[in-house]
Design a protein around this motif. Structure first.
Motif, mmCIF file in Angstrom:
data_model
loop_
_atom_site.group_PDB
_atom_site.id
_atom_site.type_symbol
_atom_site.label_atom_id
_atom_site.label_comp_id
_atom_site.label_asym_id
_atom_site.label_seq_id
_atom_site.Cartn_x
_atom_site.Cartn_y
_atom_site.Cartn_z
ATOM 1 N N THR A 1 0.846 -1.184 0.000
ATOM 2 C CA THR A 1 0.000 0.000 0.000
ATOM 3 C C THR A 1 0.888 1.243 0.000
ATOM 4 O O THR A 1 1.990 1.228 0.556
ATOM 5 N N ALA A 2 0.412 2.311 -0.625
ATOM 6 C CA ALA A 2 1.202 3.543 -0.703
ATOM 7 C C ALA A 2 0.264 4.741 -0.743
ATOM 8 O O ALA A 2 -0.735 4.726 -1.469
ATOM 9 N N LYS A 3 0.603 5.762 0.016
ATOM 10 C CA LYS A 3 -0.194 6.987 0.015
ATOM 11 C C LYS A 3 0.407 7.985 -0.975
ATOM 12 O O LYS A 3 1.616 8.223 -0.980
ATOM 13 N N VAL A 4 -0.450 8.576 -1.833
ATOM 14 C CA VAL A 4 0.013 9.555 -2.814
ATOM 15 C C VAL A 4 0.199 10.904 -2.135
ATOM 16 O O VAL A 4 -0.733 11.473 -1.572
ATOM 17 N N LEU A 5 1.445 11.403 -2.172
ATOM 18 C CA LEU A 5 1.760 12.686 -1.545
ATOM 19 C C LEU A 5 1.733 13.840 -2.552
ATOM 20 O O LEU A 5 1.392 14.970 -2.212
ATOM 21 N N PHE A 6 2.098 13.530 -3.798
ATOM 22 C CA PHE A 6 2.211 14.587 -4.809
ATOM 23 C C PHE A 6 2.083 13.949 -6.189
ATOM 24 O O PHE A 6 2.476 12.799 -6.385
ATOM 25 N N ALA A 7 1.523 14.715 -7.162
ATOM 26 C CA ALA A 7 1.419 14.208 -8.530
ATOM 27 C C ALA A 7 1.484 15.375 -9.509
ATOM 28 O O ALA A 7 0.993 16.471 -9.226
ATOM 29 N N GLU A 8 2.109 15.123 -10.658
ATOM 30 C CA GLU A 8 2.191 16.146 -11.707
ATOM 31 C C GLU A 8 2.353 15.454 -13.056
ATOM 32 O O GLU A 8 2.742 14.281 -13.140
ATOM 33 N N LYS A 9 2.035 16.175 -14.136
ATOM 34 C CA LYS A 9 2.205 15.635 -15.478
ATOM 35 C C LYS A 9 3.683 15.579 -15.846
ATOM 36 O O LYS A 9 4.455 16.456 -15.450
ATOM 37 N N LYS B 1 -0.083 11.294 -21.251
ATOM 38 C CA LYS B 1 -0.660 10.255 -20.393
ATOM 39 C C LYS B 1 0.169 9.903 -19.173
ATOM 40 O O LYS B 1 -0.334 9.251 -18.260
ATOM 41 N N LEU B 2 1.439 10.321 -19.118
ATOM 42 C CA LEU B 2 2.283 9.949 -17.980
ATOM 43 C C LEU B 2 2.179 10.966 -16.847
ATOM 44 O O LEU B 2 2.222 12.176 -17.072
ATOM 45 N N LEU B 3 2.051 10.460 -15.617
ATOM 46 C CA LEU B 3 2.072 11.288 -14.411
ATOM 47 C C LEU B 3 3.237 10.853 -13.527
ATOM 48 O O LEU B 3 3.502 9.653 -13.381
ATOM 49 N N ARG B 4 3.932 11.824 -12.934
ATOM 50 C CA ARG B 4 4.957 11.513 -11.929
ATOM 51 C C ARG B 4 4.315 11.615 -10.556
ATOM 52 O O ARG B 4 3.774 12.664 -10.194
ATOM 53 N N ILE B 5 4.342 10.509 -9.815
ATOM 54 C CA ILE B 5 3.648 10.437 -8.532
ATOM 55 C C ILE B 5 4.662 10.177 -7.416
ATOM 56 O O ILE B 5 5.493 9.265 -7.538
ATOM 57 N N GLU B 6 4.611 10.972 -6.361
ATOM 58 C CA GLU B 6 5.423 10.716 -5.168
ATOM 59 C C GLU B 6 4.548 10.006 -4.137
ATOM 60 O O GLU B 6 3.434 10.465 -3.844
ATOM 61 N N VAL B 7 5.042 8.872 -3.604
ATOM 62 C CA VAL B 7 4.252 8.079 -2.656
ATOM 63 C C VAL B 7 5.047 7.803 -1.394
ATOM 64 O O VAL B 7 6.286 7.832 -1.384
ATOM 65 N N GLU B 8 4.299 7.507 -0.320
ATOM 66 C CA GLU B 8 4.865 7.051 0.954
ATOM 67 C C GLU B 8 4.482 5.584 1.120
ATOM 68 O O GLU B 8 3.305 5.247 1.217
ATOM 69 N N CYS B 9 5.483 4.692 1.105
ATOM 70 C CA CYS B 9 5.218 3.262 1.250
ATOM 71 C C CYS B 9 6.197 2.634 2.238
ATOM 72 O O CYS B 9 6.751 1.560 2.008
ATOM 73 N N GLY B 10 6.408 3.349 3.346
ATOM 74 C CA GLY B 10 7.442 2.949 4.299
ATOM 75 C C GLY B 10 8.716 3.717 4.009
ATOM 76 O O GLY B 10 9.585 3.849 4.865
ATOM 77 N N GLN B 11 8.811 4.209 2.822
ATOM 78 C CA GLN B 11 9.864 5.112 2.381
ATOM 79 C C GLN B 11 9.276 5.929 1.230
ATOM 80 O O GLN B 11 8.324 5.511 0.589
ATOM 81 N N LYS B 12 9.826 7.098 0.996
ATOM 82 C CA LYS B 12 9.325 7.919 -0.097
ATOM 83 C C LYS B 12 9.996 7.503 -1.404
ATOM 84 O O LYS B 12 11.200 7.252 -1.443
ATOM 85 N N GLU C 1 -9.225 2.193 6.281
ATOM 86 C CA GLU C 1 -7.982 2.820 6.713
ATOM 87 C C GLU C 1 -6.930 1.754 7.010
ATOM 88 O O GLU C 1 -7.192 0.762 7.693
ATOM 89 N N ILE C 2 -5.722 1.949 6.485
ATOM 90 C CA ILE C 2 -4.625 1.012 6.710
ATOM 91 C C ILE C 2 -3.317 1.770 6.554
ATOM 92 O O ILE C 2 -3.277 2.831 5.924
ATOM 93 N N GLY C 3 -2.261 1.251 7.133
ATOM 94 C CA GLY C 3 -0.971 1.919 7.079
ATOM 95 C C GLY C 3 -0.380 1.938 5.687
ATOM 96 O O GLY C 3 -0.890 1.302 4.765
ATOM 97 N N HIS C 4 0.735 2.649 5.538
ATOM 98 C CA HIS C 4 1.405 2.766 4.254
ATOM 99 C C HIS C 4 2.642 1.891 4.260
ATOM 100 O O HIS C 4 3.387 1.860 5.228
ATOM 101 N N GLY C 5 2.838 1.169 3.181
ATOM 102 C CA GLY C 5 3.942 0.221 3.129
ATOM 103 C C GLY C 5 3.551 -1.156 3.614
ATOM 104 O O GLY C 5 4.404 -2.026 3.811
ATOM 105 N N VAL C 6 2.231 -1.387 3.795
ATOM 106 C CA VAL C 6 1.733 -2.688 4.254
ATOM 107 C C VAL C 6 1.749 -3.663 3.082
ATOM 108 O O VAL C 6 1.298 -3.332 1.981
ATOM 109 N N ARG C 7 2.264 -4.858 3.297
ATOM 110 C CA ARG C 7 2.354 -5.876 2.241
ATOM 111 C C ARG C 7 0.949 -6.370 1.870
ATOM 112 O O ARG C 7 0.130 -6.686 2.737
#
Length: 642
Positions: A551-559, A565-576, A634-640
């Motif tokens: 699981t990963a939480k989306v922190l930021f996104a941009e074209k 069609k491509l987006l650059r997404i920053e996520v938190e999944c136990g590490q950024k 609701e669940i944590g980020h970086g969960v398998r």
């Protein structure tokens, strides 16, 4: 009835088969003709073929045929293409028509008797390909300034039209009539040419000793008419014998639509000829850009020519017509590729429009049977939007701004799609107390589709004709759009017909099946794994265990710059980390922030469009809908994910 509307394409030269540029010009004229018929204007839409001249004579000689025989064969190719592209021309002129030949001879005689033509000896540089003389100043390093082919020095007697007499008058006319030449860049180009060069007289004959395939001059049997002087007169001659009401009803022309490579002949030669004949000038000459392929002008020598028969066979006439006028503003150059047309069909026609029609028809059938539901309330914003598009279309199409007309229509497409998402008819259907509200919402959607069928008909006539017929039982081409584009025109309690999928998504396998070949994938495609593709081979549990889903939480996104069609997404999944995902056609960057998604966390990094991707976002795709895989609580980020 309103004023007459007369639109022309150039007449196409029959020294080769039709190409995508011919299709572009002709569809552009067809859109205008269809729209103006709906507006109640009397329309004359002319196209045809230019069949005289040295190039046709030489092309026929190369294949062992007579010029007229070759012209007959190639003329049918153009007519076949117009049928495949659903072109609604009112007439098709050929410069070998006996009536046209006689009218050209009559006009030449008139000009000769008026003192507008004289015979003189001339020495100059001649380009066989363009069939034009050039001055020493105009040629470029011994080559034609237009086609860049070598020119040859020719000295001979010929007849000349006193075009130079009309230079100042033409400059004044262009300055005083801002929409005479469009787009503005072409107007400036012609004014720049006229202001900085002395206009020469125009050589309007060729000796029969050099060219025999042409219209004999009425005052000298030893010469034929210069092909451009013959060709340009078609716009007038057609009104004399191909238009039902005669030339008085149609002249002057409303729009001449031409490619930018023939702007000089249409914006300089033609107006001066008309001035000499004391005839009104066209209201507008519009010179559009070229379609390129791989960034280069299409050419057989480059091997990048696009066959219009091929693309119509592959994608369908409606889709090709839409792509040509949605992809780039009319007037600019556009680059044609399989990737571009496929993406445009899938995003606009399949996802936006086709999915809207399919969802609406499916829900109405499910909740009300094949009966148009009643409207218990009017949505003011939707009513105003729907009715207001007609004026925007009329204003923009008068200046051939097709993309702005489509932008206005697509506001309604977008609104209706959002309308479904906001009102959630499937939820209202669960409660009988919401029945009237559901009925009104579904009526509004069906009525919105009726408006779309009216507005989009000039661009995609087959699909929108079917949509209008399914909704109303009538024929859209018989409609008076001024009265039809009023809210409430769809009859409640009337029966509608099922329509099926208007625009299925295009996959590469579809292209391969229809064309027998597929273009090489772009760099972007090579690196992006499509979320709706599945492997053919099966894997065992051990292999699956190697895939690490988290699981990963989306922190930021941009074209991603340069990609649609491509987006650059920053996520938190136990590490950024950052991930590049091909979901830009389905999600805006701001919609993603805060979502908890599922990613492949142990995928080797890869660069997409120069941006490193450290994983993959998972999504599910069905028909025209793509949805990210998210968690339902609701669940944590970086969960398998197991």
């Amino acid at each position: 009835m309103e004023e007459s509307f007369y639109v022309t394409t150039p007449i196409y030269y029959v020294n080769g088969v039709p190409h995508i540029g011919h299709a572009y010009t002709t569809v552009g004229a067809d859109v205008l003709a269809r729209f103006n018929r709906l507006m109640g204007r009397t329309v004359f839409f002319l196209t045809g073929t230019d069949e005289h001249g040295q190039k046709v004579e030489e092309a026929a000689r190369k294949v062992g045929r007579q010029p007229k025989e070759l012209a007959d064969l190639l003329c049918e190719k153009f007519k076949d293409l117009w049928v495949k592209l659903n072109i609604s021309n009112d007439a098709f002129i050929r410069t070998t028509d006996l009536q046209h030949v006689q009218i050209v001879r009559d006009i030449m005689q008139r000009l000769y008797e008026k003192g507008e033509i004289e015979k003189r000896k001339y020495s100059g540089w001649y380009c066989t390909h363009d069939e034009r003389f050039w001055t020493e100043k105009e040629i470029v390093e011994g080559n034609c300034p237009e086609c860049r082919r070598p020119v040859e020095q020719i000295e001979e007697e010929n007849y000349f039209f006193f075009m130079s007499r009309y230079q100042d008058r033409l400059i004044d006319y262009i300055k005083n009539n801002p929409t005479f030449i469009l787009p503005e860049s072409r107007r400036n180009e012609i004014l720049g040419f006229l202001n900085n060069n002395r206009l020469e007289d125009l050589c309007i004959s060729r000796p029969k000793s050099r060219v025999t395939w042409g219209i004999t001059l009425p005052f000298d049997e030893n010469f034929v008419t210069y092909v451009w002087f013959d060709a340009l007169l078609n716009y007038y001659s057609a009104t004399k014998y191909l238009a039902a009401d005669g030339e008085e009803s149609w002249w002057p022309v409303t729009h001449h639509i031409v490619g930018k490579d023939i702007i000089t002949t249409h914006a300089v030669f033609w107006p001066t000829m008309l001035m000499a004949l004391d005839m009104p000038l066209p209201r507008n000459i519009f010179a559009h850009g070229w379609w390129t392929s791989g960034g280069r002008k299409m050419s057989k020598s480059f091997g990048n020519v696009v066959d219009p028969f091929d693309i119509v066979q592959t994608y369908g006439a409606d889709a090709v017509r839409y792509f040509l006028f949605r992809e780039v503003p009319f007037g600019l150059d556009g680059d044609f590729s399989v990737d571009a047309i496929t993406a445009r069909i899938n995003s606009s026609l399949a996802n936006d429009l086709g999915n809207l029609v399919n969802r609406t028809f499916t829900m109405v059938k499910k909740y009300f049977g094949l009966v148009i539901p009643k409207s218990f309330s009017v949505e003011p914003e939707l009513k105003a939007l729907s009715e207001g598009i007609l004026e925007k279309m009329d204003v923009n199409l008068k200046v051939l701004s097709y993309h702005r007309a489509l932008d206005a229509i697509w506001e309604l497409v977008t609104y209706l799609n959002k309308y479904i998402d906001v009102h959630k008819p499937w939820s209202l259907a669960k409660d009988e107390q919401d029945r009237e509200k559901l009925s009104s919402i579904m009526y509004n959607l069906m009525e919105g589709l009726r408006f779309l069928s009216l507005y989009l008909y000039p661009f995609i006539p087959d699909a929108m004709g079917r949509l209008y017929s399914c909704l109303t039982g009538g024929e859209v081409w018989l409609v008076s759009i001024k009265s039809a584009a009023k809210w409430g025109g769809l009859n409640s309690d009337s029966v509608f017909s099922e329509i099926g999928q208007l625009f299925p998504r295009i996959e590469k396998t579809d292209i391969k099946e229809k064309r027998g070949k597929v273009e090489e994938p772009s760099k972007e495609q090579e690196n992006v794994i499509s979320p709706d593709s599945l492997p053919d081979n099966l894997i065992d549990i051990e292999e699956f265990g190697k895939v690490e889903l988290k699981t990963a939480k989306v922190l930021f996104a941009e074209k991603v710059k340069g990609s649609s069609k491509l987006l650059r997404i920053e996520v938190e999944c136990g590490q950024k980390r950052q991930i590049v995902a091909g979901i830009g056609k389905h999600y805006k960057p701001e919609e993603l922030i805060g979502k908890t998604v599922v990613i492949v966390a142990n995928l080797k990094p890869a660069k997409l469009m120069g941006v490193e991707s450290q994983g993959m976002v998972l999504a599910a795709s069905e028909a025209d809908t793509l949805t990210l895989l998210t968690v339902d609580r609701e669940i944590g980020h970086g969960v398998r994910v197991k």
